[in-house]
Design a protein around this motif. Structure first.
Motif, PDB file in Angstrom:
ATOM      1  N   TYR A 218       0.615  -0.482   0.237  1.00  0.00           N
ATOM      2  CA  TYR A 218       0.318  -0.379   0.101  1.00  0.00           C
ATOM      3  C   TYR A 218       0.310   1.476   0.100  1.00  0.00           C
ATOM      4  CZ  TYR A 218      -3.901  -2.442   1.723  1.00  0.00           C
ATOM      5  OH  TYR A 218      -5.056  -3.363   1.624  1.00  0.00           O
ATOM      6  N   ASN A 219       0.752   2.236  -0.852  1.00  0.00           N
ATOM      7  CA  ASN A 219       1.030   3.338  -0.307  1.00  0.00           C
ATOM      8  C   ASN A 219       0.592   4.513   1.072  1.00  0.00           C
ATOM      9  OD1 ASN A 219      -0.732   5.126  -2.098  1.00  0.00           O
ATOM     10  ND2 ASN A 219      -0.099   4.538  -3.718  1.00  0.00           N
ATOM     11  N   VAL A 220       1.159   5.248   0.908  1.00  0.00           N
ATOM     12  CA  VAL A 220       0.056   6.042   2.179  1.00  0.00           C
ATOM     13  C   VAL A 220      -0.807   6.596   1.278  1.00  0.00           C
ATOM     14  CG1 VAL A 220       0.803   8.369   3.359  1.00  0.00           C
ATOM     15  CG2 VAL A 220       3.015   7.117   2.612  1.00  0.00           C
ATOM     16  N   GLU A 221      -1.408   6.807   0.610  1.00  0.00           N
ATOM     17  CA  GLU A 221      -2.014   7.279   0.191  1.00  0.00           C
ATOM     18  C   GLU A 221      -3.709   5.942   0.410  1.00  0.00           C
ATOM     19  OE1 GLU A 221      -4.534  10.530  -0.764  1.00  0.00           O
ATOM     20  OE2 GLU A 221      -1.775  10.736  -0.504  1.00  0.00           O
ATOM     21  N   GLN A 222      -3.097   5.235   0.346  1.00  0.00           N
ATOM     22  CA  GLN A 222      -4.252   4.269   0.348  1.00  0.00           C
ATOM     23  C   GLN A 222      -4.343   3.928   1.854  1.00  0.00           C
ATOM     24  OE1 GLN A 222      -1.311   1.474  -2.042  1.00  0.00           O
ATOM     25  NE2 GLN A 222      -3.568   1.393  -3.485  1.00  0.00           N
ATOM     26  N   GLY A 254       5.706   4.616   5.669  1.00  0.00           N
ATOM     27  CA  GLY A 254       6.978   4.569   5.633  1.00  0.00           C
ATOM     28  C   GLY A 254       7.899   3.440   5.297  1.00  0.00           C
ATOM     29  N   GLU A 255       7.242   2.406   6.481  1.00  0.00           N
ATOM     30  CA  GLU A 255       8.187   1.308   6.304  1.00  0.00           C
ATOM     31  C   GLU A 255       8.001   0.543   5.453  1.00  0.00           C
ATOM     32  OE1 GLU A 255       8.978  -0.203   9.673  1.00  0.00           O
ATOM     33  OE2 GLU A 255       8.512   1.629  10.833  1.00  0.00           O
ATOM     34  N   HIS A 256       6.519  -0.290   5.320  1.00  0.00           N
ATOM     35  CA  HIS A 256       6.292  -1.262   4.013  1.00  0.00           C
ATOM     36  C   HIS A 256       5.365  -1.329   3.668  1.00  0.00           C
ATOM     37  CE1 HIS A 256       8.881  -3.266   6.463  1.00  0.00           C
ATOM     38  NE2 HIS A 256      10.377  -3.490   6.076  1.00  0.00           N
ATOM     39  N   GLY A 257       4.648  -0.108   4.234  1.00  0.00           N
ATOM     40  CA  GLY A 257       3.432   0.010   3.892  1.00  0.00           C
ATOM     41  C   GLY A 257       1.742  -1.130   4.698  1.00  0.00           C
TER      42      GLY A 257
END
Length: 400
Positions: A218-222, A254-257
DNA sequence: CCTCCACAGGAACTGATGGCGT
DNA sequence: ACGCCATCAGTTCCTGTGGAGG
């Protein structure tokens, strides 16, 4: 004058709660509406589809970092298929097992067998040869005409066990259908490690990797979107400030989503805010929560170490940043004080690397020319925390 | 350029535990 | 009662190694 306990209880009862549904804040709870991964859900369903036509689907391999929802999606799809098929007199057995939790090959097989409702008598927890356990599981499937789906989480650990013991269980699992006259066995492997396949026996790869699905991070937005949904379901309105939400997403993303961590963070922050009688969760609580989670993790892993590991940690604490040799002699001293036999240096090196894996200490290999090669270890946590956690330990009291 | 230190870390083994089938 | 099997903690023996100091 009120009793402090009563006062707290009163406050908890009358005080307003900003969390309206605690259950939803736990990641394992899957309301149907809150789960992304639509395309992945489709893919998993696609590859398991043949089961509806009463034929055996391909084995399946699912990749993805922790907290990407792999396990949830797989479980959800299978249980939906199960629902639909139950009526048509075509029994599907979902069997789930996590190879990280079952530390031995034997334990894993037994846990699989138990879920196929093999009793203690039919499948004892110890004493049998592994091949015998396997045979009994297959017999059960055969006799009851089950169509079993084995979901094995963290299958890379299983692969490790297999290579360590030399028992070719994975291969046998993937080829089990050749030994079955009734029923079927489908294997769904879940792995965090995208490269793990390379370490497998090629014969296993060809049958296990018939289908592969990768869950991207996942990215930060998700993550933010996921959190927003959770907040909507579980908090009363407007009780989580925007910056707090952003920080939650950023820390976990920040780490792995890792969505699981993000939700954990949100939950703890919410609980903290409630305990402090606040009506909003702000950045401060998120920070606190992140620290608290971290500390808890360290404390529990400190407590769970056996005696000699604890002694080693204390030895490192006494001389922070020291080499294996120094740690070893310091450890021997500690052993004398508490009156225990000391272990060999070889064992200590091994324990050191085990402790290092837990993240409590940090080792760096250095070469000192004529003074040989060593690993220098440093604590990554404060010595206060160690003292605090070991203070209750009777045998360690004097040293601390 | 060679030597030799102070360990790292692999492999094979041991002895104890606990429980099976026969 | 016996042999067998898996597992775990720990031991013994071993080979390997980057570079300071000669």
């Amino acid at each position: 004058m009120s009793d402090p306990i009563d006062r707290l209880l009163d406050a908890a009862e009358s005080g307003k709660s900003i969390i309206k549904n605690r259950e939803i804040l736990h990641f394992t709870y899957i309301p149907n509406t809150i789960l992304h991964r639509n395309s992945e859900q489709e893919q998993v369903t696609q590859s398991l589809l043949p089961i509806l036509k009463q034929s055996r689907p391909s084995n399946l391999l699912v990749y993805g970092k922790p907290g990407t929802g792999k396990t949830l999606v797989v479980k959800k799809v299978i249980s939906k298929i199960q629902d639909r098929v139950e009526k048509s007199n075509f029994p599907i057995k979902l069997v789930y097992s996590n190879s990280k939790e079952e530390t031995t090959l034997y334990g894993l097989l037994v846990s699989l067998g138990r879920q196929l409702s093999l009793t203690d008598k039919e499948l004892p927890t110890t004493g049998l040869a592994i091949s015998e356990v396997f045979k009994r599981i297959l017999n059960k499937i055969n006799n009851n005409k089950f169509n079993a789906i084995f979901v094995i989480d963290e299958i890379d650990y299983l692969a490790q066990l297999v290579s360590k013991t030399g028992k070719d269980i994975l291969y046998q699992l993937t080829r089990a259908n050749e030994r079955l006259t009734n029923g079927s066995l489908t294997l769904v492997g879940i792995s965090n490690d995208l490269t793990f396949k390379e370490k497998l026996d090629p014969r296993v790869i060809s049958s296990l990797g018939e289908e592969e699905i990768v869950f991207t991070n996942y990215n930060v937005e998700q993550i933010k979107k996921i959190l927003e949904e959770r907040i909507h379901e579980s908090f009363i309105e407007n009780s989580v400030e925007e910056p707090a939400l952003n920080l939650c997403a950023a820390l976990a993303g920040g780490e792995h989503g890792d969505a699981r961590r993000a939700i954990d963070l949100l939950r703890v922050a919410g609980e903290l805010a409630e305990r402090q009688q606040l009506d909003k969760v702000s950045v401060e609580q998120v920070r606190e929560a992140s620290q608290k989670i971290e500390e808890n993790k360290e404390e529990t892993s400190l407590k769970s170490f056996p005696l000699h590991e604890k002694l080693i940690i204390l030895a490192i604490m006494k001389a922070n940043g020291s080499s294996t040799g120094e740690i070893y002699s310091s450890y021997k001293n500690l052993c004398k004080i508490v009156g225990r036999d000391e272990l060999t240096q070889r064992r200590i090196t091994q324990m050191l690397s085990e402790i290092e894996l837990s993240g409590i200490i940090n080792g760096r290999l250095i070469h000192q020319g004529i003074h040989g090669r060593t690993k220098k270890f440093k604590l990554t946590i404060s010595s206060e925390l160690i003292k605090k956690t070991f203070k209750d330990d009777l045998t360690l009291q004097d040293i601390v």
